[in-house]
Write a protein that holds these residues in place. Structure first.
Motif, PDB file in Angstrom:
ATOM      1  N   HIS A  43       0.421  -1.205   0.085  1.00  0.00           N
ATOM      2  CA  HIS A  43      -0.348  -0.045   0.137  1.00  0.00           C
ATOM      3  C   HIS A  43       1.326   1.175   0.028  1.00  0.00           C
ATOM      4  O   HIS A  43       2.246   1.253   0.466  1.00  0.00           O
ATOM      5  N   THR A  44       0.280   2.498  -0.828  1.00  0.00           N
ATOM      6  CA  THR A  44       1.091   3.517  -1.030  1.00  0.00           C
ATOM      7  C   THR A  44       0.244   4.923  -0.874  1.00  0.00           C
ATOM      8  O   THR A  44      -1.065   4.454  -0.933  1.00  0.00           O
ATOM      9  N   THR A  45      -0.053   5.775  -0.507  1.00  0.00           N
ATOM     10  CA  THR A  45      -0.028   7.360  -0.284  1.00  0.00           C
ATOM     11  C   THR A  45       0.164   7.767  -1.289  1.00  0.00           C
ATOM     12  O   THR A  45      -0.130   8.834  -1.339  1.00  0.00           O
ATOM     13  N   ARG A  46       1.425   7.717  -2.231  1.00  0.00           N
ATOM     14  CA  ARG A  46       1.209   8.394  -2.955  1.00  0.00           C
ATOM     15  C   ARG A  46       0.951   8.276  -3.945  1.00  0.00           C
ATOM     16  O   ARG A  46      -0.007   7.675  -4.543  1.00  0.00           O
ATOM     17  N   ARG A  78       2.010   6.366 -10.562  1.00  0.00           N
ATOM     18  CA  ARG A  78       2.922   6.778 -11.790  1.00  0.00           C
ATOM     19  C   ARG A  78       2.264   6.112 -13.443  1.00  0.00           C
ATOM     20  O   ARG A  78       1.773   5.233 -12.394  1.00  0.00           O
ATOM     21  N   THR A  79       2.764   6.535 -14.628  1.00  0.00           N
ATOM     22  CA  THR A  79       2.438   6.141 -15.354  1.00  0.00           C
ATOM     23  C   THR A  79       2.677   4.960 -15.512  1.00  0.00           C
ATOM     24  O   THR A  79       4.576   3.965 -15.231  1.00  0.00           O
ATOM     25  N   GLY A  80       1.788   3.673 -15.742  1.00  0.00           N
ATOM     26  CA  GLY A  80       2.458   2.443 -15.999  1.00  0.00           C
ATOM     27  C   GLY A  80       1.871   1.648 -14.978  1.00  0.00           C
ATOM     28  O   GLY A  80       1.610   0.410 -14.955  1.00  0.00           O
ATOM     29  N   GLU A  81       2.057   1.838 -13.681  1.00  0.00           N
ATOM     30  CA  GLU A  81       1.565   1.557 -12.622  1.00  0.00           C
ATOM     31  C   GLU A  81       0.090   0.774 -13.081  1.00  0.00           C
ATOM     32  O   GLU A  81      -0.949   1.722 -12.594  1.00  0.00           O
ATOM     33  N   VAL A  82      -0.430   0.065 -12.117  1.00  0.00           N
ATOM     34  CA  VAL A  82      -1.702  -0.476 -11.940  1.00  0.00           C
ATOM     35  C   VAL A  82      -2.122  -1.527 -10.527  1.00  0.00           C
ATOM     36  O   VAL A  82      -1.388  -1.316  -9.585  1.00  0.00           O
ATOM     37  N   GLU A  83      -3.013  -0.473 -10.757  1.00  0.00           N
ATOM     38  CA  GLU A  83      -3.777  -0.114  -8.756  1.00  0.00           C
ATOM     39  C   GLU A  83      -3.947  -2.019  -8.513  1.00  0.00           C
ATOM     40  O   GLU A  83      -4.318  -2.750  -9.746  1.00  0.00           O
ATOM     41  N   GLY A  84      -3.244  -2.242  -7.393  1.00  0.00           N
ATOM     42  CA  GLY A  84      -3.630  -3.781  -7.186  1.00  0.00           C
ATOM     43  C   GLY A  84      -2.456  -4.963  -7.633  1.00  0.00           C
ATOM     44  O   GLY A  84      -2.577  -6.240  -7.547  1.00  0.00           O
ATOM     45  N   VAL A  85      -1.930  -4.604  -8.759  1.00  0.00           N
ATOM     46  CA  VAL A  85      -0.639  -5.266  -8.955  1.00  0.00           C
ATOM     47  C   VAL A  85       0.900  -4.185  -8.522  1.00  0.00           C
ATOM     48  O   VAL A  85       1.288  -5.325  -7.499  1.00  0.00           O
ATOM     49  N   TYR A  98       1.151  -1.623  -6.459  1.00  0.00           N
ATOM     50  CA  TYR A  98       0.882  -1.291  -5.051  1.00  0.00           C
ATOM     51  C   TYR A  98      -1.038  -0.975  -4.418  1.00  0.00           C
ATOM     52  O   TYR A  98      -1.770  -0.803  -5.634  1.00  0.00           O
ATOM     53  N   TYR A  99      -1.811  -0.708  -3.728  1.00  0.00           N
ATOM     54  CA  TYR A  99      -2.860  -0.479  -3.907  1.00  0.00           C
ATOM     55  C   TYR A  99      -2.651   1.473  -3.029  1.00  0.00           C
ATOM     56  O   TYR A  99      -1.620   1.527  -2.377  1.00  0.00           O
ATOM     57  N   PHE A 100      -3.069   2.067  -3.917  1.00  0.00           N
ATOM     58  CA  PHE A 100      -2.873   3.753  -3.918  1.00  0.00           C
ATOM     59  C   PHE A 100      -4.288   3.800  -3.068  1.00  0.00           C
ATOM     60  O   PHE A 100      -5.295   3.501  -3.340  1.00  0.00           O
ATOM     61  N   ILE A 101      -3.416   4.632  -2.212  1.00  0.00           N
ATOM     62  CA  ILE A 101      -4.801   5.393  -0.612  1.00  0.00           C
ATOM     63  C   ILE A 101      -4.785   6.040  -0.206  1.00  0.00           C
ATOM     64  O   ILE A 101      -3.476   6.630  -0.612  1.00  0.00           O
ATOM     65  N   GLU A 102      -5.645   7.101  -0.098  1.00  0.00           N
ATOM     66  CA  GLU A 102      -5.457   8.096   1.114  1.00  0.00           C
ATOM     67  C   GLU A 102      -4.416   8.039   2.443  1.00  0.00           C
ATOM     68  O   GLU A 102      -4.587   6.927   2.840  1.00  0.00           O
ATOM     69  N   ARG A 103      -3.961   9.302   2.576  1.00  0.00           N
ATOM     70  CA  ARG A 103      -3.116   8.638   3.988  1.00  0.00           C
ATOM     71  C   ARG A 103      -3.714   8.650   4.640  1.00  0.00           C
ATOM     72  O   ARG A 103      -3.407   7.751   5.457  1.00  0.00           O
ATOM     73  N   PRO A 104      -4.663   9.847   4.659  1.00  0.00           N
ATOM     74  CA  PRO A 104      -5.978   9.041   6.143  1.00  0.00           C
ATOM     75  C   PRO A 104      -6.297   7.755   6.618  1.00  0.00           C
ATOM     76  O   PRO A 104      -6.131   6.924   7.956  1.00  0.00           O
ATOM     77  N   VAL A 105      -6.807   6.777   5.335  1.00  0.00           N
ATOM     78  CA  VAL A 105      -7.171   5.703   4.680  1.00  0.00           C
ATOM     79  C   VAL A 105      -5.899   4.738   5.833  1.00  0.00           C
ATOM     80  O   VAL A 105      -6.110   3.808   6.727  1.00  0.00           O
ATOM     81  N   MET A 106      -4.248   5.028   5.656  1.00  0.00           N
ATOM     82  CA  MET A 106      -2.829   4.486   5.520  1.00  0.00           C
ATOM     83  C   MET A 106      -3.399   4.427   7.021  1.00  0.00           C
ATOM     84  O   MET A 106      -3.016   3.739   7.955  1.00  0.00           O
ATOM     85  N   GLU A 148       7.458   5.445   5.736  1.00  0.00           N
ATOM     86  CA  GLU A 148       7.568   7.052   5.433  1.00  0.00           C
ATOM     87  C   GLU A 148       8.345   7.170   4.842  1.00  0.00           C
ATOM     88  O   GLU A 148      10.027   6.968   4.912  1.00  0.00           O
ATOM     89  N   PHE A 149       8.754   7.685   3.303  1.00  0.00           N
ATOM     90  CA  PHE A 149       9.802   8.010   2.133  1.00  0.00           C
ATOM     91  C   PHE A 149       9.179   9.445   1.386  1.00  0.00           C
ATOM     92  O   PHE A 149       7.685   9.066   0.812  1.00  0.00           O
ATOM     93  N   ARG A 150       9.855  10.052   1.289  1.00  0.00           N
ATOM     94  CA  ARG A 150       9.445  11.559   0.746  1.00  0.00           C
ATOM     95  C   ARG A 150       8.534  12.136   1.448  1.00  0.00           C
ATOM     96  O   ARG A 150       7.146  12.430  -0.026  1.00  0.00           O
ATOM     97  N   GLY A 151       7.579  11.512   1.928  1.00  0.00           N
ATOM     98  CA  GLY A 151       5.763  12.266   2.649  1.00  0.00           C
ATOM     99  C   GLY A 151       4.824  11.657   2.616  1.00  0.00           C
ATOM    100  O   GLY A 151       3.805  11.947   2.745  1.00  0.00           O
ATOM    101  N   ASN A 152       5.296   9.910   1.783  1.00  0.00           N
ATOM    102  CA  ASN A 152       4.374   9.018   1.265  1.00  0.00           C
ATOM    103  C   ASN A 152       4.394   7.715   2.586  1.00  0.00           C
ATOM    104  O   ASN A 152       5.777   7.400   2.809  1.00  0.00           O
ATOM    105  N   LEU A 153       3.598   7.436   2.385  1.00  0.00           N
ATOM    106  CA  LEU A 153       3.952   5.941   3.633  1.00  0.00           C
ATOM    107  C   LEU A 153       3.471   5.103   2.336  1.00  0.00           C
ATOM    108  O   LEU A 153       2.890   4.952   1.343  1.00  0.00           O
ATOM    109  N   TYR A 154       4.311   3.998   2.509  1.00  0.00           N
ATOM    110  CA  TYR A 154       4.735   2.876   2.166  1.00  0.00           C
ATOM    111  C   TYR A 154       4.170   1.282   3.488  1.00  0.00           C
ATOM    112  O   TYR A 154       4.853   1.571   4.411  1.00  0.00           O
ATOM    113  N   GLY A 155       3.693   0.594   2.897  1.00  0.00           N
ATOM    114  CA  GLY A 155       3.289  -0.648   3.944  1.00  0.00           C
ATOM    115  C   GLY A 155       2.740  -1.663   3.411  1.00  0.00           C
ATOM    116  O   GLY A 155       2.407  -1.860   2.003  1.00  0.00           O
TER     117      GLY A 155
END
Length: 128
Positions: A34-37, A40-47, A49-57, A71-78
């Motif tokens: 999962h990430t809050t960032r 990017r072009t070419g990335e596929v949701e669920g493949v 990353y799961y792209f989610i809003e920061r409050p959700v994560m 956290e890396f460069r202001g975005n959460l990953y996990g």
């Protein structure tokens, strides 16, 4: 330089995981992090990353739904526990967390094997 070694180590972790899954696709699998960032072009949701809003994560973190996070460069990953459970259905999940997250991985439910791989020097790394 220490920063270069950290980058090489991260690249090696991901490359080793990629090669193991490619060579033994019926044995190894991976989780979808999962990430809050922004996606990017070419990335596929669920493949990729799961792209989610920061409050959700943050809610997932505080409610114990994340196996590891950072956290890396202001975005959460996990990695969510549900992602590990899903991956276990298909094989042995391989994850490549940041070394500082290793202490979070051992839980009552998960007892991972942790493999340390020393990255080669910069010159060897360039030719491999």
């Amino acid at each position: 330089m220490a920063g270069d070694q950290v980058v090489r180590a991260a690249v090696m972790r991901n490359e080793l995981k990629r090669r193991l899954i490619a060579r033994f696709p019926h044995r190894f699998t991976t989780t979808v992090p999962h990430t809050t960032r922004p996606k990017r072009t070419g990335e596929v949701e669920g493949v990729d990353y799961y792209f989610i809003e920061r409050p959700v994560m943050e809610k997932m973190i505080y409610s114990g739904q994340m196996l590891e996070f950072g956290e890396f460069r202001g975005n959460l990953y996990g990695t969510a526990l549900s992602s590990v459970r899903d991956a276990q259905q298909a094989g042995i999940p391989l994850i490549t967390p940041h070394p500082l997250a290793l202490q979070l991985l051992r839980t009552q439910e998960f007892m991972p094997f942790i493999v340390f791989i020393q990255p080669p020097d910069a010159e060897t790394f360039k030719v491999s």
